[in-house]
Motif scaffolding. Structure first.
Motif, PDB file in Angstrom:
ATOM      1  N   PHE A 113       0.990   4.035   6.853  1.00 25.33           N
ATOM      2  CA  PHE A 113       2.255   4.676   6.475  1.00 25.33           C
ATOM      3  C   PHE A 113       2.408   4.779   4.963  1.00 25.33           C
ATOM      4  O   PHE A 113       3.106   5.658   4.465  1.00 25.33           O
ATOM      5  CB  PHE A 113       3.434   3.881   7.048  1.00 25.33           C
ATOM      6  CG  PHE A 113       3.736   2.612   6.300  1.00 25.33           C
ATOM      7  CD1 PHE A 113       4.636   2.606   5.240  1.00 25.33           C
ATOM      8  CD2 PHE A 113       3.118   1.419   6.645  1.00 25.33           C
ATOM      9  CE1 PHE A 113       4.906   1.442   4.532  1.00 25.33           C
ATOM     10  CE2 PHE A 113       3.379   0.252   5.944  1.00 25.33           C
ATOM     11  CZ  PHE A 113       4.275   0.263   4.886  1.00 25.33           C
ATOM     12  N   GLY A 343       8.402   1.340   6.001  1.00 24.55           N
ATOM     13  CA  GLY A 343       7.496   0.401   6.635  1.00 24.55           C
ATOM     14  C   GLY A 343       7.735  -1.002   6.114  1.00 24.55           C
ATOM     15  O   GLY A 343       8.635  -1.255   5.320  1.00 24.55           O
ATOM     16  N   ASP A 554       4.475  -1.013  11.658  1.00 21.71           N
ATOM     17  CA  ASP A 554       3.805  -0.346  10.535  1.00 21.71           C
ATOM     18  C   ASP A 554       4.082  -1.168   9.288  1.00 21.71           C
ATOM     19  O   ASP A 554       5.119  -1.016   8.635  1.00 21.71           O
ATOM     20  CB  ASP A 554       4.330   1.081  10.380  1.00 21.71           C
ATOM     21  CG  ASP A 554       3.873   1.981  11.510  1.00 21.71           C
ATOM     22  OD1 ASP A 554       2.657   2.145  11.679  1.00 21.71           O
ATOM     23  OD2 ASP A 554       4.742   2.499  12.231  1.00 21.71           O
ATOM     24  N   THR A 589       6.944   7.011  13.353  1.00 26.03           N
ATOM     25  CA  THR A 589       5.803   6.109  13.281  1.00 26.03           C
ATOM     26  C   THR A 589       5.119   6.330  11.941  1.00 26.03           C
ATOM     27  O   THR A 589       5.376   7.309  11.255  1.00 26.03           O
ATOM     28  CB  THR A 589       4.785   6.384  14.408  1.00 26.03           C
ATOM     29  OG1 THR A 589       4.256   7.712  14.244  1.00 26.03           O
ATOM     30  CG2 THR A 589       5.416   6.269  15.783  1.00 26.03           C
ATOM     31  N   GLY A 590       4.221   5.407  11.603  1.00 27.61           N
ATOM     32  CA  GLY A 590       3.451   5.559  10.378  1.00 27.61           C
ATOM     33  C   GLY A 590       2.093   6.156  10.601  1.00 27.61           C
ATOM     34  O   GLY A 590       1.231   6.094   9.713  1.00 27.61           O
TER      35      GLY A 590
END
Length: 816
Positions: A113, A343, A554, A589-590
């Motif tokens: 990320f 993150g 992440d 999401t990363g």
């Protein structure tokens, strides 16, 4: 007085003092000559300042690296660099620890990320723009992590085994551009070893390549606690050991010089590099007391919101988006009312604000148009226990006597990276008792979790529920200094207050000198929550599913266990899609995830972690107020087994016996998919828009390739839709008959174009000799081999509609 003159006025001891930190974030001042202290702050998606990860003064939280990578927008990155410079100044610092330019080699790296892309050319171009914006305001950039730090598993000891050609053609490229094009003022060595040698001790890397070949004249600093020696790091070219107080330098370095194991000139040169950085950033004469401020700027908020939308990728759309006049919207999922802005790890900070998708949509259409259900959770760890909590510090290891310090905590989560208890206890020998109360919101068997860099136990109403004390062993939390989470369970009744007591004691660390703890409590969601989400979805005209991961997954310090969405989120999506009229999935999401439900939903939006204005950026895109401007900077495979790092008995990933071998060589990401005929779920560079902009023609301008190995491509695009929008043109180069194995195609140029409805426009993309070259280790240079090269302009790595061919007769050798 110039740095060169100033350095020779320093004693050996004073020069040495400049080569290590005085504390966690600054170097010592030299009052005799009026030399100030150089202060740094963590980045790269915000300037946290010198406080802790949890309780620091607030700062602006910008989109994370992969979100910025998805913008493919140099000018935007330059704007963000300039805005970050103001944030750094707010925190009284001179240097930002960013950007992160490591590549997204695999799908499970916990720090993906934080990186821009899987591709070195895209990463390099964005890094150059970011650095230019930052340093244009006299704030130093620190390009990290140099080099081959593409996973978090055992990262402080792992040896990345990478051949030189792969290094030169992939992993060194962004660093090279940062030095040669952006003239970066600082570089941070990585934790890992490179082919057996710690990068902080790697003379070939830090001196031969970085300084002699690339001409770097800035400071090379260690990652925090990433220095392991005195003479070896000095001889290799590591200027600054961080953090302080020093472990490897100071008096030990003076003795090494006197003994002749470290050349006196090496100390002088490193001190000169430090003074030059201090002059560039204004730290040299900065005698102001260190002051940190939380300054909110409306212009920065607007920039973050715009950047978040610019990086949002529309992966699929059957026409449902943008939402307009749809009636009731069911907002469902664990990320709906939780603002997933960033993150985890050293890049996280206390944001000025954190806007959730629910809040963003409610601000745009009103809460009356929305319905809500959480559906399930996606926690990696038990949800953080909130305060107020009473913390009592004891200057002993058995909680005896009177506390030497008492304070109130907001949460049961802390990293004690500086002097604990305000310096009133020995950081290696103290005990800490934290007391608070918890009132359950429902009946049921609650889970209590604890993980710590230190020994910890948790009691509920006087009874021990979970311990990481006798059972404590080092695991994967807190940068691999903490244990894995321990879980206990206890029955609780709604509304009945319980006393929670947490006991903590430090342990000896292996590399990073800090203590830390996290205690959480929660009632896991079950079938009833999914059933409620289905009911809510059936009542609405469209269901927006806000799913994904968070900064627990992440994060720096630990890799991901799989590419599957955590918890029961796949089940939730399937259940909602089966009853909803239309279903839009918003992923945060990363990096890539498996999507077994992708053909059953109306649209998929990849929103990443877009900073503090996350919910506004998501709402802007869903409602069509702005275009989803993102294009994938990382290939999204169908499944984990389709990625290049899987297989090989673990040697390619995560590593075996302290070695991780980059066995795939140059075939990373889209190169791997093309070379092995493995179709991705979504290709590198992919992204849809609401406008209908497409390429209509491509021509090679002139015939300069045969003579100078330069090419100009003119690409014509047209907007045949009804909305203004933008498109990213990507140019890939494919050698026809190379004398060595090469990837089937490689990204070498890209640009954005904005077009109004009905408008046609041209972009010209130029390729220079290096864009056609491969690195020859035998000849220590870049070679443009004779033969034909296919040039492809497209909208993703899989777009092969527009191709031209150029050829050259003779070989061309380029210097490093």
């Amino acid at each position: 007085m110039t740095p060169a003159t100033l350095v020779d006025g320093l004693t050996l001891e004073e020069q040495v003092s400049l080569l290590s930190g005085a504390d966690f974030w600054s170097t010592p001042a030299i009052g005799r000559l009026g030399i100030g202290s150089l202060r740094v702050t963590d980045g790269p998606n915000g300037a946290r300042g010198a406080g802790s990860w949890i309780g620091a003064i607030s700062a602006a939280a910008f989109p994370v690296g992969i979100s910025l990578g998805a913008t493919w927008d140099r000018s935007l990155l330059s704007e963000i660099g300039a805005a970050l410079a103001e944030e750094v100044k707010d925190k009284g610092a001179h240097v930002l620890l960013g950007p992160t330019v490591n590549l997204q080699r695999g799908a499970l790296n916990g720090r993906n990320f934080e990186c821009y892309a899987e591709d070195p050319v895209l990463t390099a171009a964005l890094a150059v723009a970011y650095i230019g914006g930052l340093q244009g305001q006299r704030v130093g950039a620190t390009v990290k992590h140099f080099v081959a730090n593409e996973s978090e598993f055992q990262r402080t000891t792992m040896s990345s085994e990478v051949d030189e050609r792969t290094l030169r053609e992939l992993y060194l490229v962004p660093f090279e551009a940062a030095v040669k094009e952006a003239h970066a003022w600082a570089v941070m060595s990585s934790y890992n070893r490179l082919n057996g040698t710690f990068t902080s001790e790697h003379g070939w890397l830090l001196t031969d390549v970085l300084r002699r070949q690339w001409g770097f004249d800035g400071v090379v600093m260690s990652d925090w606690f990433g220095s392991h020696s005195t003479a070896e790091t000095m001889r290799a070219g590591l200027d600054l050991e961080m953090p302080g107080p020093t472990r490897d330098r100071g008096a030990a370095l003076v003795r090494a010089v006197e003994a002749g194991t470290v050349p006196r000139d090496a100390v002088r040169q490193a001190a000169l590099n430090m003074l030059r950085l201090m002059q560039r950033t204004g730290a040299l004469q900065d005698a102001r007391p260190h002051e940190e401020k939380a300054v909110e700027r409306e212009a920065t908020r607007a920039l973050i919101r715009r950047a978040g939308a610019r990086g949002t990728v529309l992966l699929t759309n059957d026409g449902t988006l943008p939402l307009a006049g749809v009636g009731k919207i069911a907002v469902i999922g664990p990320n709906a009312k939780a603002a997933r802005c960033m993150g985890g790890g050293s890049s996280q900070l206390k944001a000025h604000r954190q806007v959730s998708p629910w809040e963003g949509l409610a601000a745009a259409v009103g809460e009356g148009a929305l319905l809500f259900a959480p559906g399930c959770d996606n926690h990696r760890y038990a949800p953080e226990l909130a305060g107020p909590l009473r913390a009592e510090w004891f200057a002993n290891d058995d909680f005896s006597g009177t506390p030497v310090h008492v304070e109130t905590l907001a949460v049961a989560h802390a990293m004690m990276i500086d002097a604990p208890a305000g310096g009133r206890v020995d950081p290696k020998r103290f005990s800490l008792r934290i007391t608070g109360r918890y009132v359950p919101e429902a009946d049921g068997r609650h889970r209590i979790g604890v993980y710590a860099a230190g020994r910890a136990r948790v009691l509920v109403d006087g009874c021990e529920v979970v311990e990481a004390w006798e059972s404590w062993t080092r695991g994967s939390t807190f940068f691999e200094e903490g244990c894995d989470e321990r879980i206990g369970e206890v029955e609780m009744a709604v509304g009945r207050s319980c006393e929670i007591v947490i006991l903590f004691q430090p342990v000896e660390t292996t590399l990073m000198a800090f203590s830390a703890y996290h205690v959480g409590i929660g009632l896991p969601m079950a079938d009833a929550e999914i059933a409620e989400a289905v009911r809510v979805a059936a009542e609405a005209q469209v269901a927006v599913l806000c799913v994904g991961r968070n900064g627990e997954w992440d994060s720096e310090g630990a890799d991901l266990p799989s590419m599957t969405l955590p918890g029961r989120q796949n089940e939730l999506i399937e259940a909602v899609a089966a009853v909803a009229e239309r279903t839009v999935v918003v992923l945060q999401t990363g990096g890539p995830v498996e999507m077994p439900w992708v053909g059953k939903v109306s649209a998929v939006v990849q929103a990443w972690y877009p900073g503090q204005e996350a919910g506004h950026a998501v709402a802007d895109v869903l409602l069509g107020h702005v275009e989803p401007g993102g294009r994938l900077p990382q290939s999204f495979p169908h499944r984990l087994d389709d990625t290049q790092t899987q297989g090989g008995g673990g040697l390619s990933y995560p590593g075996v016996e302290g070695r991780v071998r980059y066995a795939e060589g140059l075939l990373v990401g889209y190169r791997h998919h093309e070379a092995n005929a493995i179709a991705p779920l979504f290709p590198f560079g992919h992204g849809l828009g609401y406008a209908a902009i497409d390429i209509e023609a491509m021509v090679v301008e002139g015939d300069t390739f045969s003579a100078s190995a330069t090419v100009a491509l003119r690409v014509t695009l047209a907007n045949r839709g009804q909305r203004k929008g933008s498109q990213v043109v990507q140019v890939y180069v494919s050698p026809d008959a190379a004398p060595v194995e090469r990837p089937p195609s490689e990204l070498k140029a890209f640009t954005r174009i904005d077009l109004s409805p009905g408008e046609t426009g041209d972009v010209v993309l130029r390729l220079d000799p290096r864009d056609f070259a491969w690195y020859c280790t035998r000849r220590s240079g870049w070679i443009v081999s004779p033969g034909e090269y296919a040039l492809r302009a497209g909208l993703s790595a899989d777009d092969r509609r527009f191709v031209a061919t150029v050829a050259r007769q003779g070989e061309l050798v380029l210097p490093v």
